[in-house]
Write an enzyme that holds these catalytic residues in place. Sequence first.
Site, short mmCIF file in Angstrom:
data_model
loop_
_atom_site.label_atom_id
_atom_site.label_comp_id
_atom_site.label_asym_id
_atom_site.label_seq_id
_atom_site.Cartn_x
_atom_site.Cartn_y
_atom_site.Cartn_z
N LYS A 59 0.87 -1.22 0.00
CA LYS A 59 0.19 -0.04 0.00
C LYS A 59 0.93 1.32 -0.09
O LYS A 59 1.90 1.17 0.47
CB LYS A 59 -0.78 0.08 1.38
CG LYS A 59 -0.30 -0.07 2.44
CD LYS A 59 -1.20 0.02 3.60
CE LYS A 59 -0.55 0.03 5.09
NZ LYS A 59 -1.37 0.03 6.20
N ARG A 157 -10.17 -0.10 15.58
CA ARG A 157 -10.02 0.92 14.32
C ARG A 157 -10.92 0.49 13.33
O ARG A 157 -12.10 0.66 13.33
CB ARG A 157 -8.63 0.89 13.96
CG ARG A 157 -8.26 1.70 12.82
CD ARG A 157 -6.89 1.77 12.43
NE ARG A 157 -6.49 0.54 12.02
CZ ARG A 157 -5.00 0.59 11.23
NH1 ARG A 157 -4.39 1.27 11.41
NH2 ARG A 157 -4.89 -0.76 10.94
N TYR A 278 15.11 30.85 7.54
CA TYR A 278 13.74 31.49 8.20
C TYR A 278 13.99 31.83 9.60
O TYR A 278 14.22 31.06 10.50
CB TYR A 278 12.58 30.75 7.78
CG TYR A 278 12.16 30.84 6.38
CD1 TYR A 278 11.71 31.86 5.81
CD2 TYR A 278 12.27 29.80 5.56
CE1 TYR A 278 11.20 32.06 4.58
CE2 TYR A 278 11.76 29.75 4.28
CZ TYR A 278 11.29 30.86 3.77
OH TYR A 278 10.58 31.21 2.47
N MET A 331 10.99 24.76 2.26
CA MET A 331 10.19 23.99 1.39
C MET A 331 10.86 23.15 0.24
O MET A 331 10.70 21.85 0.11
CB MET A 331 9.14 24.67 0.89
CG MET A 331 8.18 23.90 -0.33
SD MET A 331 6.82 24.99 -0.98
CE MET A 331 5.97 25.41 0.43
#
Length: 409
Positions: A59, A157, A278, A331
Amino acid sequence: MAPDPKSIPQGTLFSPEANQAVALVTATGLLTVDLDAIVANWRKLEKTAVPAECAAVVKADAYGCGAEQVARALAGAGCKTFFVATLDEARVVRAAVPAASIYVLGGFFQNTGEAYAKIDCKPVIGDLNELAEWDVFCRRSGWSGGAAIHIDTGMNRLGLTVTEAQGIIPRINAGDHGITLVMSHLASAELLNNPANARQLSAFREIASLFSGVPASLANSSGIFLGAQFQFDLVRPGCALYGINPTPEADNPMLPVVELKARIVQIRNVERGETVGYGGTWTARRPTRIAVVSAGYADGYFRAASANDGTRGAEVVVAGKRCPIAGRVSMDLTAVDVTDLDKNAVRRGQWVTLIGEGITVDELAHHFGTIGYEVMTSLGKRYARIYKGGNATAEAPAPPPAEPAVASS
């Protein structure tokens, strides 16, 4: 010299080396997936679980490694059963392995029956409503492809409760029930001495014994290492196939599978007392050389790996040596302190290693404040992908979507 990708006819096949050369022309990041290591990990798990069948969970695009390539390599090694999360994933795996059994963990909805039948895959049913809808579809269509029943033994779940599962035993005893697997999922298998494991084993053993003649499955990657009593008829490894440690309380028994590299796009000098990145959270304590690397959180290299004046962040390997991150991961870019390297050892365009050369997925996950699963499944689509072993091919980064046509007025 690498060939110009635009001059290559679509579908042309090259050696792995030529494929890599093509992929590297424009790539700023490179993810190498070792299919032979995945196969070796599967074989180790298969041997550990004998006589149980060893399936493979592919998956989330085989945990970011490429479901098509991984499924094909594992099928070639003898894997006969695959698990995915969605029908879309099942379509990819079915195209790669036409003869395999494929189970879809995400469940069944009444309007998806035709899609299941079209590609001959099996839903994992974990709710009585799903079971009723599946029954209606099978009765109306005549489809007899089978399904798994998921029983909740403590995860809370997905899955039928044990009481609900007991309620369908008469159906099992009546024969021609269409159930090909009964399964549950361990919540804490990576914790060897967690008492929840024993409770789930006891509950599942009792209910599975009532599904006469139906194969049973409980163990995920970590569950395989809890012992033979957890293995039943089929085991479902996922993370261990891809080199994540299934036994975090001990050494990793699996081979590493991925190597991740990114290019240096610029080298710059920073004076003592100046900040990097940053927010200005990292301050140079000496005259510093910074290599700016072309990977950031948009590529799955998480912002949590950042360094600041009070905290050391993750490291990357530059010219064979570990170097620390400087400042915040952004990013698309990450700054790395390469001051301690010889100036001639670092150059623009050079590859640096983010995973590999001793930096494991699990180590990076620690810096990210998460688990190896999230690291693997977050690996960005901007990386070119190189496959080693199996039917190795290179996969260039996905092109940007075409701009929509503008209607003339």
